[in-house]
Scaffold this active site. Structure first.
Site, PDB file in Angstrom:
ATOM      1  N   GLU A  70       5.565 -11.686  14.953  1.00 46.40           N
ATOM      2  CA  GLU A  70       5.112 -12.329  16.192  1.00 46.40           C
ATOM      3  C   GLU A  70       5.426 -13.837  16.124  1.00 46.40           C
ATOM      4  O   GLU A  70       5.938 -14.411  17.069  1.00 46.40           O
ATOM      5  CB  GLU A  70       3.611 -12.097  16.338  1.00 46.40           C
ATOM      6  CG  GLU A  70       3.145 -12.234  17.759  1.00 46.40           C
ATOM      7  CD  GLU A  70       1.665 -11.928  17.870  1.00 46.40           C
ATOM      8  OE1 GLU A  70       1.101 -11.341  16.920  1.00 46.40           O
ATOM      9  OE2 GLU A  70       1.078 -12.309  18.895  1.00 46.40           O
TER      10      GLU A  70
ATOM     11  N   ARG B 251       0.809  -1.223   0.000  1.00 45.02           N
ATOM     12  CA  ARG B 251       0.000   0.000   0.000  1.00 45.02           C
ATOM     13  C   ARG B 251       0.841   1.270   0.000  1.00 45.02           C
ATOM     14  O   ARG B 251       0.348   2.343  -0.368  1.00 45.02           O
ATOM     15  CB  ARG B 251      -1.033  -0.044   1.122  1.00 45.02           C
ATOM     16  CG  ARG B 251      -2.184  -0.999   0.765  1.00 45.02           C
ATOM     17  CD  ARG B 251      -3.222  -1.062   1.868  1.00 45.02           C
ATOM     18  NE  ARG B 251      -2.758  -1.765   3.022  1.00 45.02           N
ATOM     19  CZ  ARG B 251      -2.857  -3.081   3.203  1.00 45.02           C
ATOM     20  NH1 ARG B 251      -3.437  -3.821   2.282  1.00 45.02           N
ATOM     21  NH2 ARG B 251      -2.398  -3.647   4.287  1.00 45.02           N
TER      22      ARG B 251
HETATM   23  P1  AMP Z   1       3.324  -3.454  11.380  1.00 48.99           P
HETATM   24  O1  AMP Z   1       4.569  -4.013  10.776  1.00 48.99           O
HETATM   25  O2  AMP Z   1       2.760  -4.297  12.489  1.00 48.99           O
HETATM   26  O3  AMP Z   1       3.491  -1.993  11.777  1.00 48.99           O
HETATM   27  O4  AMP Z   1       2.212  -3.516  10.255  1.00 48.99           O
HETATM   28  C1  AMP Z   1       2.186  -2.565   9.259  1.00 48.99           C
HETATM   29  C2  AMP Z   1       1.849  -3.154   7.924  1.00 48.99           C
HETATM   30  O5  AMP Z   1       0.807  -4.125   7.984  1.00 48.99           O
HETATM   31  C3  AMP Z   1       1.372  -2.060   7.003  1.00 48.99           C
HETATM   32  O6  AMP Z   1       1.942  -2.286   5.721  1.00 48.99           O
HETATM   33  C4  AMP Z   1      -0.137  -2.210   6.990  1.00 48.99           C
HETATM   34  O7  AMP Z   1      -0.640  -2.069   5.680  1.00 48.99           O
HETATM   35  C5  AMP Z   1      -0.415  -3.609   7.509  1.00 48.99           C
HETATM   36  N1  AMP Z   1      -1.345  -3.629   8.656  1.00 48.99           N
HETATM   37  C6  AMP Z   1      -1.045  -4.032   9.916  1.00 48.99           C
HETATM   38  N2  AMP Z   1      -2.111  -3.969  10.712  1.00 48.99           N
HETATM   39  C7  AMP Z   1      -3.133  -3.493   9.966  1.00 48.99           C
HETATM   40  C8  AMP Z   1      -4.510  -3.176  10.231  1.00 48.99           C
HETATM   41  N3  AMP Z   1      -5.073  -3.356  11.423  1.00 48.99           N
HETATM   42  N4  AMP Z   1      -5.249  -2.686   9.209  1.00 48.99           N
HETATM   43  C9  AMP Z   1      -4.709  -2.505   7.986  1.00 48.99           C
HETATM   44  N5  AMP Z   1      -3.427  -2.788   7.677  1.00 48.99           N
HETATM   45  C10 AMP Z   1      -2.632  -3.276   8.647  1.00 48.99           C
END
Ligand code: AMP
Length: 193
Positions: free
Chosen positions: A117, A80
């Site tokens: 995780e 995205r």
């Molecule tokens: P993180 O690495 O946990 O910060 O997750 C970020 C990535 O996962 C981004 O590229 C987001 O597009 C996707 N992502 C994680 N959690 C969500 C959520 N609750 N809703 C939408 N996209 C998410």
């Protein structure tokens, strides 16, 4: 229907956005419970992308914040970050760097594995994407735990880039992803939950 952004909204582009504008952007984001797995509330940004006024406003707000950081490149994180990053780069008249999932980039790559995780994930960038001390702003749609953006930041730093900013439309602040990102980078989001 108007395809023009309300001028009074455009005048309020600096971050933090007004509460009114944050609420407007939030109203375009849809919660999808239990996607992609049970317990996750997925923030679906497609209604925002589809709304020309709200999407234009969000892109302009991110563009102006990025402009203030004077980057040489915008780097977008697959997938995205590829929707948002290139538009911001185009607006600023700077280049775009794709950070991709493994096996997608055709030239010599720098890769970085990072912990999830459960298990690990990997991202790659072309080894010649930046030169030492190039100013880069990283863009993704959403900051959750910070694992992805933190890895992208590390990857760019391995190549010698100066990551001056890391920007998102959404920050899930209750997950404290910001704490995984470097203190010296300007971490910003249009809206926070
Ligand atoms: P993180 O690495 O946990 O910060 O997750 C970020 C990535 O996962 C981004 O590229 C987001 O597009 C996707 N992502 C994680 N959690 C969500 C959520 N609750 N809703 C939408 N996209 C998410």
């Amino acid at each position: 229907m108007s395809t023009q952004v309300d001028k009074s909204k455009l005048e309020k582009l600096s971050l933090p956005l007004s509460v009114e504008n944050q609420d407007w952007i939030k109203s375009k984001i849809r919660d999808i419970p239990d996607f992609p797995k049970p317990g996750i509330i997925f923030k679906d940004l497609t209604p925002l992308l589809k709304d020309v006024d709200a999407f234009t406003f969000a892109i302009q707000a991110l563009t102006e914040k990025c402009r203030s950081l004077n980057p040489k490149y915008i780097a977008g994180i697959e997938a995205r970050g590829f929707i948002l990053g290139p538009i911001i780069a185009y607006n600023l008249g700077v280049g775009f760097i794709p950070i991709r999932k493994p096996g997608k980039l055709p030239y010599e790559v720098q890769k970085l594995e990072y912990a999830l995780e459960y298990g690990t994930d990997c991202i790659e960038v072309h080894a010649d994407a930046v030169e030492k001390n190039d100013r880069v702003v990283l863009i993704d749609d959403l900051l959750a735990t910070g694992g992805t953006a933190g890895a992208a930041d590390n990857l760019m730093k391995v190549l010698g880039a100066n990551v001056v900013g890391i920007g998102f439309i959404v920050e899930l602040a209750f997950l404290e992803g910001r704490s995984k990102l470097p203190k010296e980078s300007d971490v910003f989001a249009l809206i926070t939950y």
